[in-house]
Design an enzyme around this catalytic site. Structure first.
Site, short mmCIF file in Angstrom:
data_model
loop_
_atom_site.label_atom_id
_atom_site.label_comp_id
_atom_site.label_asym_id
_atom_site.label_seq_id
_atom_site.Cartn_x
_atom_site.Cartn_y
_atom_site.Cartn_z
N GLU A 154 0.84 -1.20 0.00
CA GLU A 154 0.00 0.00 0.00
C GLU A 154 0.87 1.25 0.00
OE1 GLU A 154 -2.92 -0.24 3.14
OE2 GLU A 154 -4.17 -1.55 1.93
N GLU A 311 -6.52 -7.59 -0.55
CA GLU A 311 -6.88 -7.59 0.87
C GLU A 311 -8.32 -7.14 1.03
OE1 GLU A 311 -4.64 -5.02 3.44
OE2 GLU A 311 -2.73 -5.60 2.59
C1 GAL Z 1 -4.07 -2.48 5.06
C2 GAL Z 1 -2.67 -3.00 5.16
C3 GAL Z 1 -2.58 -4.25 6.01
C4 GAL Z 1 -3.41 -4.10 7.24
C5 GAL Z 1 -4.83 -3.78 6.86
C6 GAL Z 1 -5.76 -3.64 8.04
O1 GAL Z 1 -4.05 -1.10 4.90
O2 GAL Z 1 -2.11 -3.24 3.91
O3 GAL Z 1 -1.21 -4.46 6.32
O4 GAL Z 1 -2.88 -3.08 8.02
O5 GAL Z 1 -4.85 -2.56 6.18
O6 GAL Z 1 -7.06 -3.26 7.65
#
Ligand code: GAL
Length: 683
Positions: A154, A311
């Site tokens: 990110e 994710e």
């Molecule tokens: C994203 C990140 C992850 C984790 C996740 C939690 O922004 O890439 O590492 O922190 O959020 O929601």
């Protein structure tokens, strides 16, 4: 594009997660891998925050644990999405080189102790990070388990805007390349205002905190610069990986409601496959429609090609003021909404819920409660469902409506000093998207200047910043027979954030047939009545129609008696305009009317209100189609369909019943697809 794209291939729809084995002992890894097998996990992102483990002291590498974990995953047939480990610098680096720490606009440094504690322009950080990337790529570039490279994580999530001296230096270089001369820069930023004229490049700073409002031209260029710097950093990692590995490379985007700093239209072409992270934002009025929008935008970035959901969460996140658990079935609905809208992979943050660290209250695939939990059973169920949908992978969504989206408009429309702080760019975008989505239309999100020839309807919500050339792609398309809805606050400034004069909407003015003289925002909480019986919110304008037909006027409010909704015949097309933000129902009614005029059909015919459904069709090149129906409502819905439903493995002979909260995917019987369309969109 730094090199020709490499294709990411996977057998079916990928199912996976971030995995952080460094938080656990090796005996847990075996259990993890066994449970991954049970769930059907086949793509695991590893080594995202690995730096301090791989390089515990400068230049001293220790790959033993990573070797071991990758080999174990490989033996279990699980593919690896390998992080380059640069997402968060180790303590030794920031201690030795505190100058790499990012600086906030007020001139204060941010300390390490969280993550991403580096300035994107820091040559010291880059040098250290690229050495690590070289070592990682060298070691694993040809490992048979490695299916994808995951550059950093990110990029710009926390550190996109750094205001330190190193950033100032890089900003000046960027400006010199963009403008060539100080005269051109002074002109572009309008520095004649408030005695801001620059006489030397060295006088220019990032837009650090000031006593009053800052220069908006400077702020716009700083946004562009900051996005470009991080893209440049991505490219630097890619250049190190490519000669050492033939595996495709990507990074995870943040196409989501609360992150605005990266202009992904300029990034997307560099990705071998576009990947996105999306989290429901329960601070929004309608988080699931925003999810649909984000998924469509991600597909737009991917130019229609399948993409990866890198994710999302199985349940609550930990970073909102109130972190809501998902309802039963919501995990499946969220996941399959992404798949319906083009994702060929569904991955989560993260595999096993942490017991330490700031994310210990973030949901995971394997919750603190373990496998004896409803959440685990939903995860297992999702894995099984995705298996049944494997054949969908590689197909594409076909849409006949386009919505124009622009990060530059986001940045500039939300400028500090503006007519109303009560409305933002995304409010307009989300409202327009909701109205289209409610009719079950298939929507592509496109960049300004995109070719519109494939579409029947184009919606342009609040396109505050637009170049004449990009506006012309829209107005030429209308002139040649297209139907568009353009909404207020469009065509206000050019690429330099300089206002188009002679009546607002500048390059859209002739197409709209309107002379707009003054903005007259509406007090939040107050509705203005329109002569067609509907209501608007937050905005009105004082204008007169030149050639447009006035469809509705404001009955009350600051622009009483003046045009609120207009339609202008332009060439052989039609340009609609709304000068207020219609209430939700009014907006849905308006877009229904315009969609009907444009001949836009819902994706499938439904019994009752399609607003609580997702209706999306994916199509393979050979003509095979899949109709996705996600029912967000509590009641069963009926959708006209014919074919075989893949989740229940039942035949569908005309009417598909989708129980409340359920998802269905019909592999449609060839030849019947045209027949299941309604001739017209719903009233
Ligand atoms: C994203 C990140 C992850 C984790 C996740 C939690 O922004 O890439 O590492 O922190 O959020 O929601």
């Amino acid at each position: 594009m730094t090199a020709p794209a490499r294709e990411f291939t996977h057998d079916g729809i990928a199912f996976g997660c971030d995995y952080n084995p460094e938080q656990w002992s090796p005996d847990v890894w075996d259990e993890d891998i066994a449970l991954m097998g049970e769930a059907g996990v086949d793509l695991v992102a590893l080594n995202i925050f690995g730096w301090s483990h791989l390089e515990p002291r400068p230049g001293e590498y220790d790959f033993a644990r990573l070797d071991d974990v990758i080999d174990r995953l490989h033996r279990a047939g699980i593919r690896v999405n390998l992080g380059t480990a640069t997402a968060s610098p180790p303590a030794w680096l920031t201690r030795r080189h505190p100058e790499i720490l990012p600086m906030a606009a007020d001139g204060t440094r941010r300390f390490p102790g969280g993550r991403q504690a580096y300035c994107p322009s820091s040559p010291v950080f880059r040098d250290a990070a690229l050495k690590l990337v070289a070592a990682v790529a060298e070691r694993y570039g040809s490992h048979p388990a490695v299916a994808l490279w995951h550059v950093s994580n990110e990029l710009g999530c926390h550190n996109a805007l750094c205001y330190c001296d190193e950033s100032a230096r890089a900003f000046r270089e960027w400006l010199q390349a963009r403008y060539g001369t100080l005269d051109a820069l002074n002109q572009a930023w309008g520095t004649a205002f408030w005695s801001q004229t620059y006489g030397e490049w060295g006088e220019i700073l990032p837009p650090r905190a000031t006593l009053s409002a800052a220069n908006p031209g400077q702020a716009l260029d700083f946004h562009r610069f900051s996005s470009d710097q991080l893209l440049d950093y991505y490219r630097a990692e890619v250049e190190v990986i490519r000669p050492r590995s033939a595996v495709p490379i990507t990074t995870n985007f943040m196409v989501t409601a609360h992150i605005e700093n990266l202009d992904y239209w300029t990034w997307a072409g560099d990705m071998d496959i576009v990947a996105n992270d999306h989290y429901l934002d329960n601070r929004l009025g309608d988080p699931t429609t925003e999810l649909a929008f984000a998924a469509d935008l991600t597909r737009g970035l991917s130019r229609g090609e399948p993409w990866l959901l890198m994710e999302h969460s199985t349940g609550a996140v930990n970073w909102q003021p109130l972190n809501l658990a998902k309802e039963p079935g919501e995990l499946l609905r969220n996941s399959l909404t992404h798949v319906a809208r083009g994702a060929d992979g569904v991955c989560f943050f993260q595999w096993r819920a942490s017991v330490q660290g700031s994310e210990k209250f973030h949901s995971a695939m394997l919750p603190h409660a373990g496998t004896d939990s409803a959440l685990w059973r939903e995860v297992i169920g999702l894995g099984a469902t995705l298996d049944r949908l494997d054949e969908v992978a590689g197909s594409r969504v076909v849409a006949d409506v386009a919505m124009v989206f622009s990060w530059e408009s986001w940045w500039t429309a939300n400028t500090e000093s503006r007519p109303s702080q009560s409305i933002s760019y995304l409010d307009q975008v989300h409202a327009a998207y909701d109205a289209l989505h409610a009719h079950g239309c298939a929507i592509d999100i496109v960049r300004p200047g995109a070719d519109l020839s494939a579409y029947s309807l184009v919606v342009v919500p609040g396109l505050h910043l637009v170049s004449e050339a990009d506006a012309a792609t829209i107005t030429d398309w209308i002139h040649a027979g297209g139907t568009a809805l353009i909404t207020f606050n469009s065509g206000i400034v050019d690429e330099q954030d300089s206002v188009y004069t002679g009546g607002y909407t500048g390059p859209f003015r002739d197409a709209l047939g309107l002379h707009i003289e003054e903005f007259a925002p509406v007090v939040p909480g107050v509705e203005v009545s329109l002569s067609d019986g509907t209501s608007g919110r937050l905005w009105s304008e004082r204008s007169r129609a030149t050639t447009a037909e006035v469809v509705a006027t404001f009955v009350d409010g600051p622009s009483a008696g003046l045009p609120a909704l207009t339609r202008n015949t332009f060439g052989t097309g039609a340009a609609w305009y709304t000068a207020t933000l219609p209430t939700r129902d009014a907006y849905r009614g308006l877009l229904s009317r315009i969609a009907r005029e444009a001949g836009v059909r819902a994706v499938a015919e439904t019994e009752g209100d399609p607003a609580s459904l997702e209706l999306v069709r994916r199509r393979h090149d050979d003509g095979t189609t899949y109709l996705f129906v996600v029912n967000h409502g509590a009641d069963a819905a009926e959708v006209t369909a014919r074919g075989r439903e893949l989740i229940t493995d039942e035949g569908v002979a005309g009417v598909l019943v989708v129980p409340g909260g359920a998802v269905r995917v019909v592999k449609e019987t060839t030849g019947d697809v045209a027949g299941i369309h309604r001739e017209e969109v719903a009233e």
